[in-house]
Design a protein around this motif. Structure first.
Motif, mmCIF file in Angstrom:
data_model
loop_
_atom_site.group_PDB
_atom_site.id
_atom_site.type_symbol
_atom_site.label_atom_id
_atom_site.label_comp_id
_atom_site.label_asym_id
_atom_site.label_seq_id
_atom_site.Cartn_x
_atom_site.Cartn_y
_atom_site.Cartn_z
ATOM 1 N N SER A 75 0.936 11.498 -8.299
ATOM 2 C CA SER A 75 -0.386 11.303 -8.887
ATOM 3 C C SER A 75 -1.003 12.653 -9.201
ATOM 4 O O SER A 75 -1.027 13.542 -8.345
ATOM 5 C CB SER A 75 -1.280 10.533 -7.910
ATOM 6 O OG SER A 75 -2.648 10.678 -8.228
ATOM 7 N N GLU B 93 0.851 3.030 -3.522
ATOM 8 C CA GLU B 93 -0.372 3.761 -3.849
ATOM 9 C C GLU B 93 -0.503 5.037 -3.028
ATOM 10 O O GLU B 93 -1.025 6.040 -3.510
ATOM 11 C CB GLU B 93 -1.595 2.860 -3.602
ATOM 12 C CG GLU B 93 -2.903 3.463 -4.069
ATOM 13 C CD GLU B 93 -2.932 3.736 -5.561
ATOM 14 O OE1 GLU B 93 -3.606 4.701 -5.967
ATOM 15 O OE2 GLU B 93 -2.283 2.987 -6.323
ATOM 16 N N SER C 256 0.817 -1.219 0.000
ATOM 17 C CA SER C 256 0.000 0.000 0.000
ATOM 18 C C SER C 256 0.850 1.268 0.000
ATOM 19 O O SER C 256 0.350 2.355 -0.304
ATOM 20 C CB SER C 256 -0.929 0.010 1.221
ATOM 21 O OG SER C 256 -0.181 -0.009 2.424
ATOM 22 N N GLU D 240 0.007 8.625 -12.941
ATOM 23 C CA GLU D 240 0.779 8.174 -11.796
ATOM 24 C C GLU D 240 2.206 7.856 -12.232
ATOM 25 O O GLU D 240 2.417 7.370 -13.354
ATOM 26 C CB GLU D 240 0.149 6.926 -11.160
ATOM 27 C CG GLU D 240 -1.224 7.162 -10.557
ATOM 28 C CD GLU D 240 -1.832 5.896 -9.976
ATOM 29 O OE1 GLU D 240 -1.360 4.790 -10.365
ATOM 30 O OE2 GLU D 240 -2.749 5.996 -9.157
#
Length: 206
Positions: free
Chosen positions: A48, A43, A40, A122
């Motif tokens: 982004s 992300e 995680s 991203e």
């Protein structure tokens, strides 16, 4: 009759800052182990357009510099970052040089996210900062060319950039999935930061 002899522009040369380069590499390795242990992390901390511009998570443009897609991606950026980082440290002092490298990468990623917004985008990797280091070397060379009013030196100032692009190409760091625009933005900010900072250092050391 006395004739004034023009003094050549002073070129300050500082320590290599190898210890700071090693700190940077250790940081990359540590972050990569965290990626493997906690998926995680990617992300949450990658660059982004939605996160940075849409949600104001500007830190992503910095933290993305320490994340990598795989081990080859990491090693390529670590090796070339080490080489160019040491050269930058010689021109700008160790702490200042590495600070400028990270700032160039951060600003390059920030601009990249803004350029892609509101579309989805991203990216991750230290290569934006590596190209920032190349830009800093170009900016330093242009500063010297400006002080000496030398057109030839101005052309030679771009040698680090050409060498860097050739090395990246030969080692396969390119092609699909590579954020070329981020590289260009990192290099651009490296030049924009490198030239004035090199001017200031030359005045202080001269």
């Amino acid at each position: 009759e006395q004739v004034a002899v023009p003094r050549p522009a002073h070129v300050p040369i500082f320590g290599s800052g190898v210890e700071w380069a090693l700190v940077w590499i250790v940081s990359l390795l540590f972050c990569f182990t965290q990626q493997l242990q906690y998926p995680s992390v990617v992300e949450r901390y990658l660059n982004s357009s939605t996160g940075v511009v849409g949600e104001g998570q500007i830190y992503r443009s910095f933290t993305a510099l320490f994340l990598h897609g795989d081990l080859n991606h990491l090693m390529g950026n670590a090796v070339f970052g080490l080489i160019f980082g040491i050269l930058v440290a010689n021109s700008f002092r160790a702490i200042l040089g590495w600070g400028l490298i990270l700032l160039s990468g951060f600003l390059g990623n920030l601009l990249n996210a803004w350029m892609f917004f509101p579309g989805p985008f991203e990216s991750l990797g230290a290569s934006t900062a590596v190209f920032g280091a190349l830009g800093l070397l170009v900016g330093s060379g242009l500063s010297l060319a400006w002080d000496e009013r030398s057109y030839r030196r101005g052309l030679r100032a771009f040698a680090p950039l050409l060498a860097g692009v050739m090395i990246f190409t030969m080692n396969g760091i390119g092609g699909p999935g590579v954020d070329t625009l981020a590289h260009v933005n990192g290099m651009l900010f490296g030049i924009l930061l490198g030239f004035p900072v090199a001017q200031v250092l030359a005045r202080k050391e001269g």
